[in-house]
Design a protein around this motif. Structure first.
Motif, short mmCIF file in Angstrom:
data_model
loop_
_atom_site.label_atom_id
_atom_site.label_comp_id
_atom_site.label_asym_id
_atom_site.label_seq_id
_atom_site.Cartn_x
_atom_site.Cartn_y
_atom_site.Cartn_z
N VAL A 1 3.81 1.37 -15.58
CA VAL A 1 3.27 2.69 -15.26
C VAL A 1 3.38 2.93 -13.75
N GLY A 2 3.22 1.86 -12.96
CA GLY A 2 3.36 2.00 -11.52
C GLY A 2 2.85 0.79 -10.78
N GLU A 3 3.02 0.83 -9.46
CA GLU A 3 2.55 -0.22 -8.58
C GLU A 3 1.68 0.37 -7.49
N ILE A 4 0.70 -0.42 -7.07
CA ILE A 4 -0.20 0.00 -5.99
C ILE A 4 -0.07 -1.01 -4.87
N GLN A 5 0.43 -0.56 -3.72
CA GLN A 5 0.53 -1.39 -2.53
C GLN A 5 -0.76 -1.21 -1.74
N ILE A 6 -1.61 -2.23 -1.72
CA ILE A 6 -2.94 -2.13 -1.12
C ILE A 6 -2.84 -1.97 0.39
N ASP A 7 -3.55 -0.94 0.90
CA ASP A 7 -3.63 -0.74 2.35
C ASP A 7 -5.06 -0.48 2.83
N GLU A 8 -6.01 -0.47 1.90
CA GLU A 8 -7.43 -0.30 2.24
C GLU A 8 -8.27 -1.17 1.33
N ALA A 9 -9.24 -1.87 1.92
CA ALA A 9 -10.19 -2.66 1.14
C ALA A 9 -11.58 -2.35 1.66
N ASP A 10 -12.38 -1.66 0.84
CA ASP A 10 -13.75 -1.29 1.19
C ASP A 10 -14.61 -1.68 -0.01
N PHE A 11 -15.05 -2.94 -0.03
CA PHE A 11 -15.74 -3.52 -1.18
C PHE A 11 -16.74 -2.54 -1.76
N PRO A 12 -16.71 -2.31 -3.07
CA PRO A 12 -15.90 -2.99 -4.09
C PRO A 12 -14.59 -2.29 -4.41
N TRP A 13 -14.19 -1.32 -3.60
CA TRP A 13 -12.99 -0.54 -3.89
C TRP A 13 -11.78 -1.05 -3.11
N LEU A 14 -10.62 -1.00 -3.76
CA LEU A 14 -9.34 -1.20 -3.12
C LEU A 14 -8.55 0.09 -3.28
N ALA A 15 -7.69 0.38 -2.31
CA ALA A 15 -6.89 1.60 -2.38
C ALA A 15 -5.51 1.32 -1.81
N GLY A 16 -4.56 2.14 -2.23
CA GLY A 16 -3.22 1.96 -1.70
C GLY A 16 -2.27 3.03 -2.16
N CYS A 17 -1.03 2.85 -1.71
CA CYS A 17 0.05 3.77 -2.05
C CYS A 17 0.50 3.49 -3.48
N PHE A 18 0.53 4.54 -4.30
CA PHE A 18 0.94 4.42 -5.70
C PHE A 18 2.39 4.85 -5.85
N THR A 19 3.18 3.97 -6.44
CA THR A 19 4.57 4.27 -6.76
C THR A 19 4.69 4.32 -8.28
N PRO A 20 4.95 5.49 -8.85
CA PRO A 20 5.02 5.60 -10.31
C PRO A 20 6.21 4.85 -10.88
N GLY A 21 6.00 4.34 -12.09
CA GLY A 21 7.07 3.70 -12.84
C GLY A 21 7.46 4.58 -14.02
N PRO A 22 8.33 4.11 -14.87
CA PRO A 22 8.82 4.92 -15.99
C PRO A 22 7.74 5.34 -16.97
#
Length: 108
Positions: free
Chosen positions: A17-38
């Protein structure tokens, strides 16, 4: 487990479905750039509906959000760089994704 720069994977069955490259960590949340997959096209509207219901933040929307999120959980899985996680709460909007996760199921 270090988080910055890690790649988390979202799958729908056997399809990426996609990949998330983590660039933010604010416990308990992680966030990042989403690259969609097929497989993203099949769940894109579910994530849009889920996020719209979260943003409404009223009692009526809560039941609808729970149903929408259960549908997401039945259709996708999330894996850390170390492997699948037991439980997660994932939001996707455009090229951003943010989530919290647990190696154990969340308390009901």
């Amino acid at each position: 487990m270090g988080f910055d720069g890690g790649v988390w994977r979202v799958r729908g069955g056997d399809e990426p479905v996609g990949e998330i490259q983590i660039d933010e960590a604010d416990f308990p949340w992680l966030a990042g750039c989403f690259t969609p997959g097929p497989g993203y096209a099949a769940v894109r509207d579910l994530f849009a509906r889920e996020l719209a219901l979260v943003e409404r933040d009223d009692d009526e929307a809560l039941a609808a959000w729970e149903a929408a999120y259960e549908e997401i959980r039945s259709r996708v899985s999330l894996s850390s760089p170390d492997g699948p996680v037991a439980e997660f709460l994932l939001h996707i909007e455009g090229d951003r994704a943010w989530f919290r996760w647990s190696e154990e199921p969340f308390d009901e």
